[in-house]
Design a protein around this motif. Structure first.
Motif, PDB file in Angstrom:
ATOM      1  N   THR A   1       0.880  -1.079  -0.106  1.00 27.45           N
ATOM      2  CA  THR A   1      -0.054   0.055  -0.046  1.00 27.45           C
ATOM      3  C   THR A   1       0.739   1.325   0.033  1.00 27.45           C
ATOM      4  O   THR A   1       2.069   1.212   0.172  1.00 27.45           O
ATOM      5  N   SER A   2       0.215   2.403  -0.203  1.00 32.80           N
ATOM      6  CA  SER A   2       1.015   3.676  -0.282  1.00 32.80           C
ATOM      7  C   SER A   2       1.514   3.922   1.180  1.00 32.80           C
ATOM      8  O   SER A   2       0.758   3.919   2.268  1.00 32.80           O
ATOM      9  N   THR A   3       2.785   4.533   1.285  1.00 34.46           N
ATOM     10  CA  THR A   3       3.079   5.100   2.459  1.00 34.46           C
ATOM     11  C   THR A   3       2.988   6.426   2.543  1.00 34.46           C
ATOM     12  O   THR A   3       3.903   7.368   2.366  1.00 34.46           O
ATOM     13  N   SER A   4       1.677   7.145   2.726  1.00 30.59           N
ATOM     14  CA  SER A   4       1.583   8.695   2.662  1.00 30.59           C
ATOM     15  C   SER A   4       2.214   9.226   3.938  1.00 30.59           C
ATOM     16  O   SER A   4       2.392   8.556   4.986  1.00 30.59           O
ATOM     17  N   ARG A   5       2.806  10.340   3.903  1.00 29.93           N
ATOM     18  CA  ARG A   5       3.412  11.079   4.829  1.00 29.93           C
ATOM     19  C   ARG A   5       2.226  11.194   6.059  1.00 29.93           C
ATOM     20  O   ARG A   5       1.346  11.797   5.873  1.00 29.93           O
ATOM     21  N   GLU A   6       2.970  11.165   7.067  1.00 31.21           N
ATOM     22  CA  GLU A   6       2.159  11.077   8.370  1.00 31.21           C
ATOM     23  C   GLU A   6       2.456  12.725   9.052  1.00 31.21           C
ATOM     24  O   GLU A   6       3.810  13.061   9.159  1.00 31.21           O
ATOM     25  N   THR A   7       1.455  13.283   9.234  1.00 33.14           N
ATOM     26  CA  THR A   7       1.653  14.664  10.112  1.00 33.14           C
ATOM     27  C   THR A   7       1.083  14.594  11.344  1.00 33.14           C
ATOM     28  O   THR A   7       0.426  13.894  11.746  1.00 33.14           O
ATOM     29  N   GLU A   8       0.959  15.804  12.028  1.00 29.06           N
ATOM     30  CA  GLU A   8       0.591  15.922  13.444  1.00 29.06           C
ATOM     31  C   GLU A   8      -1.208  15.754  13.445  1.00 29.06           C
ATOM     32  O   GLU A   8      -1.225  15.249  14.359  1.00 29.06           O
ATOM     33  N   LEU A   9      -1.626  16.339  12.436  1.00 26.22           N
ATOM     34  CA  LEU A   9      -3.018  16.360  12.504  1.00 26.22           C
ATOM     35  C   LEU A   9      -3.535  15.195  11.630  1.00 26.22           C
ATOM     36  O   LEU A   9      -4.867  15.056  11.589  1.00 26.22           O
ATOM     37  N   ARG A  10      -2.534  14.571  10.778  1.00 29.70           N
ATOM     38  CA  ARG A  10      -3.122  13.349  10.287  1.00 29.70           C
ATOM     39  C   ARG A  10      -2.228  12.116  10.446  1.00 29.70           C
ATOM     40  O   ARG A  10      -1.187  11.779   9.531  1.00 29.70           O
ATOM     41  N   PRO A  11      -2.514  11.270  11.331  1.00 31.76           N
ATOM     42  CA  PRO A  11      -1.613  10.306  11.636  1.00 31.76           C
ATOM     43  C   PRO A  11      -1.666   8.973  10.628  1.00 31.76           C
ATOM     44  O   PRO A  11      -2.502   9.062   9.840  1.00 31.76           O
ATOM     45  N   ALA A  12      -0.814   8.285  10.626  1.00 29.91           N
ATOM     46  CA  ALA A  12      -0.409   7.320   9.587  1.00 29.91           C
ATOM     47  C   ALA A  12      -1.766   6.357   9.452  1.00 29.91           C
ATOM     48  O   ALA A  12      -2.277   5.869   8.499  1.00 29.91           O
ATOM     49  N   ALA A  13      -2.657   6.120  10.753  1.00 33.55           N
ATOM     50  CA  ALA A  13      -3.752   5.244  10.747  1.00 33.55           C
ATOM     51  C   ALA A  13      -4.713   5.618   9.713  1.00 33.55           C
ATOM     52  O   ALA A  13      -5.521   5.006   9.361  1.00 33.55           O
ATOM     53  N   MET A  14      -4.864   7.149   9.596  1.00 34.47           N
ATOM     54  CA  MET A  14      -5.914   7.787   8.649  1.00 34.47           C
ATOM     55  C   MET A  14      -5.636   7.398   7.212  1.00 34.47           C
ATOM     56  O   MET A  14      -6.243   6.799   6.468  1.00 34.47           O
ATOM     57  N   SER A  15      -4.211   7.890   6.960  1.00 37.23           N
ATOM     58  CA  SER A  15      -3.731   7.827   5.483  1.00 37.23           C
ATOM     59  C   SER A  15      -3.653   6.180   4.925  1.00 37.23           C
ATOM     60  O   SER A  15      -3.865   5.896   3.868  1.00 37.23           O
ATOM     61  N   SER A  16      -2.986   5.418   5.843  1.00 35.08           N
ATOM     62  CA  SER A  16      -2.981   4.117   5.619  1.00 35.08           C
ATOM     63  C   SER A  16      -4.206   3.192   5.270  1.00 35.08           C
ATOM     64  O   SER A  16      -4.271   2.194   4.390  1.00 35.08           O
ATOM     65  N   ARG A  17      -5.234   3.685   5.927  1.00 33.23           N
ATOM     66  CA  ARG A  17      -6.630   3.061   5.954  1.00 33.23           C
ATOM     67  C   ARG A  17      -7.226   3.282   4.463  1.00 33.23           C
ATOM     68  O   ARG A  17      -7.881   2.310   3.983  1.00 33.23           O
ATOM     69  N   THR A  18      -7.122   4.426   4.086  1.00 33.61           N
ATOM     70  CA  THR A  18      -7.423   4.634   2.510  1.00 33.61           C
ATOM     71  C   THR A  18      -6.804   3.453   1.513  1.00 33.61           C
ATOM     72  O   THR A  18      -7.483   3.199   0.826  1.00 33.61           O
ATOM     73  N   SER A  19      -5.406   3.432   1.544  1.00 34.14           N
ATOM     74  CA  SER A  19      -4.888   2.531   0.776  1.00 34.14           C
ATOM     75  C   SER A  19      -4.996   1.220   0.877  1.00 34.14           C
ATOM     76  O   SER A  19      -5.465   0.426   0.014  1.00 34.14           O
ATOM     77  N   GLN A  20      -5.483   0.601   2.091  1.00 34.15           N
ATOM     78  CA  GLN A  20      -5.716  -0.661   2.597  1.00 34.15           C
ATOM     79  C   GLN A  20      -7.106  -1.005   2.195  1.00 34.15           C
ATOM     80  O   GLN A  20      -7.426  -2.102   1.663  1.00 34.15           O
TER      81      GLN A  20
END
Length: 301
Positions: free
Chosen positions: A243-262
């Motif tokens: 899956t894509s490894t989107s950048r993690e930011t303070e207000l957007r943790p990896a759990a949010m961005s990773s779920r989209t690609s999953q």
């Protein structure tokens, strides 16, 4: 991963940018310098020989060639051609990518715009980097499985539930496990002909790796859905879906961005299985819709 490599992720570049985003964490520092150079200045690097890129990045010609191959090109010559094409795109007047970092004082409109862009980029990157051969093999195993167990913790656990619910609605036996103890005790019961799927963005979640290892040792077909193709979970996976490894930011943790690609990968798996099992899947879906139809009908008094 060094910050300078992270910063290239906002640059346009289609599948090349997606490959760099996915593979940068597994590169050596010298290879990261090469990846950074070609992503930041495709036009400049396209004008250089392999020796020139090596001198520019303070690496060796062998490192440049290894980086090109890791990015999916037979050699530097092929990467150089791709860079030339990318440079032409960038010079065509296309608007630059917006930043996806969300600040605490951003307006709601800005938040919507940034999140929508990030979701689109995440989906595009995942699609570009997804190995369709591995995906097809996983679909084949799922379609013929006696039983499927899916492991996930936290946000990945929600994705695991989504997949099992989809499989259940087309008449397949599937279970989602977010409790690590139950996951292991159920994995012990698996055997050849069964499928076990581990969903972990980092690829190093012990509570997900352990049941997958047990399932692997019991002879089940194992699948890992992860953002790190070189992570510990993959050593117990017959098939790896990245899956894509989107950048993690303070207000957007990896759990949010990773779920989209999953969720995209899960939908690809489900649709593929539904295609393979259409004769049984279609009636099962119809029956499940009918069973729930009365809950969606409006009642008049």
């Amino acid at each position: 991963m060094p910050q300078d490599v992270k910063e290239i992720f906002g640059s346009p570049g289609g599948s090349l940018a997606a490959k760099v985003r996915t593979l940068a964490p597994s590169m050596t520092r010298s290879m990261q310098r090469v990846a950074e150079a070609v992503a930041n200045d495709p036009a400049g690097c396209a004008a250089l020989t392999v020796t020139g890129v090596a001198e520019l990045t303070g690496t060796s010609e062998a490192t440049v060639v290894r980086t090109a191959r890791l990015l999916g090109y037979p050699g530097y010559r092929d990467l150089r051609l791709a860079l030339a094409g990318l440079a032409a795109q960038q010079q065509s007047g296309r608007a630059p990518s917006i930043t996806t970092d969300i600040a605490v004082d951003d307006s709601i409109a800005d938040v919507v715009t940034k999140l929508a862009y990030e979701e689109q980029q995440t989906l595009a990157d995942t699609a570009a980097g997804l190995d369709t051969v591995q995906l097809g093999a996983a679909v084949t195993a799922l379609a013929a499985a006696r039983r499927t167990d899916v492991y996930g913790i936290g946000a990945s656990g929600l994705v695991a539930q989504d997949l099992t619910q989809k499989l259940l609605r087309i008449g397949l036996i599937a279970h989602a496990h977010s409790d690590p103890h139950l996951a292991v005790t159920n994995a012990v019961q698996l055997r050849a002909g069964d499928v076990a799927i581990a969903i972990t963005h980092s690829g190093s979640t012990g509570d997900v790796i352990e049941p997958l290892r047990v399932a692997f040792e019991r002879g089940a077909t194992t699948v890992a859905i992860t953002g790190r193709p070189d992570s510990p979970v993959t050593q117990y996976a017959d098939h790896v879906l990245t899956t894509s490894t989107s950048r993690e930011t303070e207000l957007r943790p990896a759990a949010m961005s990773s779920r989209t690609s999953q969720l995209l990968v899960v939908d690809c798996l489900f649709v593929g299985v539904a295609q393979r099992t259409y004769e049984s899947a279609a009636p099962a879906l119809a029956a499940s819709y009918e069973a729930l139809a009365h809950r969606h009908r409006s009642t008049s008094r």
